[in-house]
Design a protein around this motif. Sequence first.
Motif, PDB file in Angstrom:
ATOM      1  N   MET A  55      34.522 -15.814 -19.498  1.00 29.74           N
ATOM      2  CA  MET A  55      34.763 -14.849 -20.563  1.00 29.74           C
ATOM      3  C   MET A  55      36.257 -14.574 -20.652  1.00 29.74           C
ATOM      4  SD  MET A  55      33.231 -10.979 -20.939  1.00 29.74           S
ATOM      5  CE  MET A  55      33.850 -10.508 -19.315  1.00 29.74           C
ATOM      6  N   ALA A  56      36.804 -14.710 -21.853  1.00 30.84           N
ATOM      7  CA  ALA A  56      38.233 -14.480 -22.064  1.00 30.84           C
ATOM      8  C   ALA A  56      38.417 -13.298 -23.008  1.00 30.84           C
ATOM      9  CB  ALA A  56      38.906 -15.718 -22.634  1.00 30.84           C
ATOM     10  N   LEU A  57      39.102 -12.282 -22.522  1.00 31.45           N
ATOM     11  CA  LEU A  57      39.353 -11.061 -23.283  1.00 31.45           C
ATOM     12  C   LEU A  57      40.815 -11.028 -23.699  1.00 31.45           C
ATOM     13  CD1 LEU A  57      37.541  -8.649 -20.792  1.00 31.45           C
ATOM     14  CD2 LEU A  57      36.526  -9.873 -22.729  1.00 31.45           C
ATOM     15  N   PHE A  58      41.065 -10.601 -24.914  1.00 32.41           N
ATOM     16  CA  PHE A  58      42.428 -10.594 -25.448  1.00 32.41           C
ATOM     17  C   PHE A  58      42.745  -9.251 -26.087  1.00 32.41           C
ATOM     18  CE2 PHE A  58      40.916 -14.946 -25.568  1.00 32.41           C
ATOM     19  CZ  PHE A  58      41.991 -15.693 -25.110  1.00 32.41           C
ATOM     20  N   ASP A  59      43.833  -8.632 -25.644  1.00 34.34           N
ATOM     21  CA  ASP A  59      44.410  -7.527 -26.392  1.00 34.34           C
ATOM     22  C   ASP A  59      44.922  -8.110 -27.711  1.00 34.34           C
ATOM     23  OD1 ASP A  59      45.572  -4.912 -26.861  1.00 34.34           O
ATOM     24  OD2 ASP A  59      47.501  -5.818 -26.362  1.00 34.34           O
ATOM     25  N   LEU A  60      45.125  -7.276 -28.710  1.00 38.36           N
ATOM     26  CA  LEU A  60      45.550  -7.762 -30.021  1.00 38.36           C
ATOM     27  C   LEU A  60      47.050  -7.611 -30.252  1.00 38.36           C
ATOM     28  CD1 LEU A  60      44.890  -8.909 -32.824  1.00 38.36           C
ATOM     29  CD2 LEU A  60      44.308  -6.571 -33.556  1.00 38.36           C
ATOM     30  N   ASP A  61      47.529  -6.367 -30.386  1.00 33.60           N
ATOM     31  CA  ASP A  61      48.931  -6.133 -30.751  1.00 33.60           C
ATOM     32  C   ASP A  61      49.872  -6.586 -29.646  1.00 33.60           C
ATOM     33  OD1 ASP A  61      47.783  -4.990 -32.935  1.00 33.60           O
ATOM     34  OD2 ASP A  61      48.371  -2.946 -32.490  1.00 33.60           O
ATOM     35  N   HIS A  62      50.852  -7.402 -30.011  1.00 33.65           N
ATOM     36  CA  HIS A  62      51.877  -7.922 -29.104  1.00 33.65           C
ATOM     37  C   HIS A  62      51.294  -8.844 -28.032  1.00 33.65           C
ATOM     38  CE1 HIS A  62      54.723  -5.315 -31.064  1.00 33.65           C
ATOM     39  NE2 HIS A  62      53.945  -4.271 -30.822  1.00 33.65           N
ATOM     40  N   THR A  63      50.051  -9.259 -28.215  1.00 35.10           N
ATOM     41  CA  THR A  63      49.434 -10.208 -27.293  1.00 35.10           C
ATOM     42  C   THR A  63      48.928 -11.401 -28.099  1.00 35.10           C
ATOM     43  OG1 THR A  63      48.802  -8.426 -25.762  1.00 35.10           O
ATOM     44  CG2 THR A  63      47.656 -10.531 -25.517  1.00 35.10           C
ATOM     45  N   LEU A  64      47.809 -11.239 -28.786  1.00 35.78           N
ATOM     46  CA  LEU A  64      47.367 -12.320 -29.669  1.00 35.78           C
ATOM     47  C   LEU A  64      48.340 -12.509 -30.830  1.00 35.78           C
ATOM     48  CD1 LEU A  64      43.486 -12.099 -30.103  1.00 35.78           C
ATOM     49  CD2 LEU A  64      44.819 -13.928 -29.045  1.00 35.78           C
ATOM     50  N   VAL A  65      48.871 -11.403 -31.325  1.00 34.30           N
ATOM     51  CA  VAL A  65      49.887 -11.480 -32.379  1.00 34.30           C
ATOM     52  C   VAL A  65      51.146 -10.789 -31.865  1.00 34.30           C
ATOM     53  CG1 VAL A  65      48.187 -11.553 -34.250  1.00 34.30           C
ATOM     54  CG2 VAL A  65      49.074  -9.345 -33.487  1.00 34.30           C
ATOM     55  N   PRO A  66      52.325 -11.301 -32.215  1.00 35.50           N
ATOM     56  CA  PRO A  66      53.575 -10.735 -31.679  1.00 35.50           C
ATOM     57  C   PRO A  66      54.111  -9.570 -32.508  1.00 35.50           C
ATOM     58  CG  PRO A  66      54.068 -12.712 -32.917  1.00 35.50           C
ATOM     59  CD  PRO A  66      52.556 -12.551 -32.960  1.00 35.50           C
ATOM     60  N   PHE A  67      53.208  -8.733 -33.015  1.00 35.71           N
ATOM     61  CA  PHE A  67      53.614  -7.588 -33.821  1.00 35.71           C
ATOM     62  C   PHE A  67      52.517  -6.540 -33.752  1.00 35.71           C
ATOM     63  CE2 PHE A  67      51.798 -10.899 -36.566  1.00 35.71           C
ATOM     64  CZ  PHE A  67      50.718 -10.252 -37.147  1.00 35.71           C
ATOM     65  N   ASP A  68      52.791  -5.375 -34.310  1.00 35.61           N
ATOM     66  CA  ASP A  68      51.829  -4.273 -34.345  1.00 35.61           C
ATOM     67  C   ASP A  68      51.013  -4.380 -35.629  1.00 35.61           C
ATOM     68  OD1 ASP A  68      51.112  -1.380 -35.327  1.00 35.61           O
ATOM     69  OD2 ASP A  68      51.422  -1.194 -33.167  1.00 35.61           O
ATOM     70  N   ILE A  78      38.186  -9.989 -28.657  1.00 39.34           N
ATOM     71  CA  ILE A  78      39.340  -9.119 -28.811  1.00 39.34           C
ATOM     72  C   ILE A  78      38.937  -7.739 -28.300  1.00 39.34           C
ATOM     73  CG2 ILE A  78      40.800  -7.915 -30.483  1.00 39.34           C
ATOM     74  CD1 ILE A  78      40.733 -10.427 -32.209  1.00 39.34           C
ATOM     75  N   VAL A  79      39.772  -7.164 -27.435  1.00 35.36           N
ATOM     76  CA  VAL A  79      39.514  -5.828 -26.883  1.00 35.36           C
ATOM     77  C   VAL A  79      40.778  -5.017 -27.144  1.00 35.36           C
ATOM     78  CG1 VAL A  79      38.781  -4.494 -24.884  1.00 35.36           C
ATOM     79  CG2 VAL A  79      38.090  -6.896 -25.088  1.00 35.36           C
ATOM     80  N   THR A  80      40.728  -4.120 -28.129  1.00 30.19           N
ATOM     81  CA  THR A  80      41.942  -3.477 -28.609  1.00 30.19           C
ATOM     82  C   THR A  80      41.742  -2.007 -28.916  1.00 30.19           C
ATOM     83  OG1 THR A  80      43.610  -3.514 -30.394  1.00 30.19           O
ATOM     84  CG2 THR A  80      41.389  -4.222 -30.977  1.00 30.19           C
ATOM     85  N   TRP A 132      38.941 -13.548 -17.775  1.00 33.11           N
ATOM     86  CA  TRP A 132      40.379 -13.464 -18.022  1.00 33.11           C
ATOM     87  C   TRP A 132      40.641 -12.280 -18.943  1.00 33.11           C
ATOM     88  CZ3 TRP A 132      37.716 -17.868 -17.379  1.00 33.11           C
ATOM     89  CH2 TRP A 132      38.272 -18.905 -16.616  1.00 33.11           C
ATOM     90  N   PHE A 133      41.779 -11.653 -18.797  1.00 31.40           N
ATOM     91  CA  PHE A 133      42.228 -10.663 -19.774  1.00 31.40           C
ATOM     92  C   PHE A 133      43.718 -10.847 -19.990  1.00 31.40           C
ATOM     93  CE2 PHE A 133      43.425  -6.014 -20.712  1.00 31.40           C
ATOM     94  CZ  PHE A 133      43.217  -6.175 -22.069  1.00 31.40           C
ATOM     95  N   TYR A 134      44.104 -11.010 -21.247  1.00 28.58           N
ATOM     96  CA  TYR A 134      45.491 -11.208 -21.655  1.00 28.58           C
ATOM     97  C   TYR A 134      45.997  -9.921 -22.298  1.00 28.58           C
ATOM     98  CZ  TYR A 134      44.561 -16.259 -21.232  1.00 28.58           C
ATOM     99  OH  TYR A 134      44.228 -17.518 -20.769  1.00 28.58           O
ATOM    100  N   SER A 135      47.107  -9.374 -21.806  1.00 32.61           N
ATOM    101  CA  SER A 135      47.639  -8.132 -22.366  1.00 32.61           C
ATOM    102  C   SER A 135      49.146  -8.036 -22.152  1.00 32.61           C
ATOM    103  CB  SER A 135      46.959  -6.920 -21.729  1.00 32.61           C
ATOM    104  OG  SER A 135      47.543  -5.714 -22.194  1.00 32.61           O
ATOM    105  N   ASP A 136      49.780  -7.247 -23.013  1.00 36.63           N
ATOM    106  CA  ASP A 136      51.226  -7.020 -22.918  1.00 36.63           C
ATOM    107  C   ASP A 136      51.575  -5.686 -22.283  1.00 36.63           C
ATOM    108  OD1 ASP A 136      52.307  -4.954 -25.457  1.00 36.63           O
ATOM    109  OD2 ASP A 136      50.229  -5.623 -25.391  1.00 36.63           O
ATOM    110  N   SER A 137      50.572  -4.817 -22.073  1.00 43.11           N
ATOM    111  CA  SER A 137      50.889  -3.403 -21.803  1.00 43.11           C
ATOM    112  C   SER A 137      50.356  -2.896 -20.475  1.00 43.11           C
ATOM    113  CB  SER A 137      50.310  -2.539 -22.928  1.00 43.11           C
ATOM    114  OG  SER A 137      50.500  -1.170 -22.662  1.00 43.11           O
TER     115      SER A 137
END
Length: 222
Positions: free
Chosen positions: A1-14, A105-107, A175-180
Amino acid sequence: MALFDLDHTLVPFDTGMAWTQHLIAQGELEAHYADDYLAACQAYVAGTLDILALHRRMVGAIAGHPRPRLDALRATLAEGLQARVPQATRDTVAAHRAAGHACLIVTATTRYVAEAFAPLFGIDTVLATEPAVDAAGRWTGEVEGEPCFRAGKIRHVERWLEARGLSLASAGPSWFYSDSISDLPLLEAVDHPVAVRPDARLAALAAERGWPIRRLDGSDPA
């Protein structure tokens, strides 16, 4: 299972700012709303504005607008921003999908905005902050249930898994991908935390713990 934050992670903006600017460009909001939203985001990062107040700023500004008109504008939102999404990000999601991993997406972003971006990555499931609606289906500016934020992200994921008879422990590698750094609870809960364009606190922690740090902009080592 792959989890992704959205802002500044999947996309490089808010995405909230992107949505606000899109509405301004289409004449649905006055120009000052961009500065108002930016100030709210800065206060949120500084810790002087909570997630509920930030949500109210974004959703409250459009609560009285006709929903069909907003739906039509939302349909064009992500399409106009496709060029700003790095191919490396798409490739990362595609690699997880090819490996048979469920991708979510987990945002903390409101679901209405977040769902506009999910198709760019072939992601069907979005766990997000739910905007409350009244009996007529209009947004109230409030939040329905718990915001998908900090430790709340874990609970959103757990509820989604429980509905499928699973748990974080039984769902296989995660997995979890995040910028924050605000996402630390969920980063610590998965098997493979990944820092993406991390803020200073998350970058320091990731380096200390040996977590991967990625740019997802094509500059990561092969």
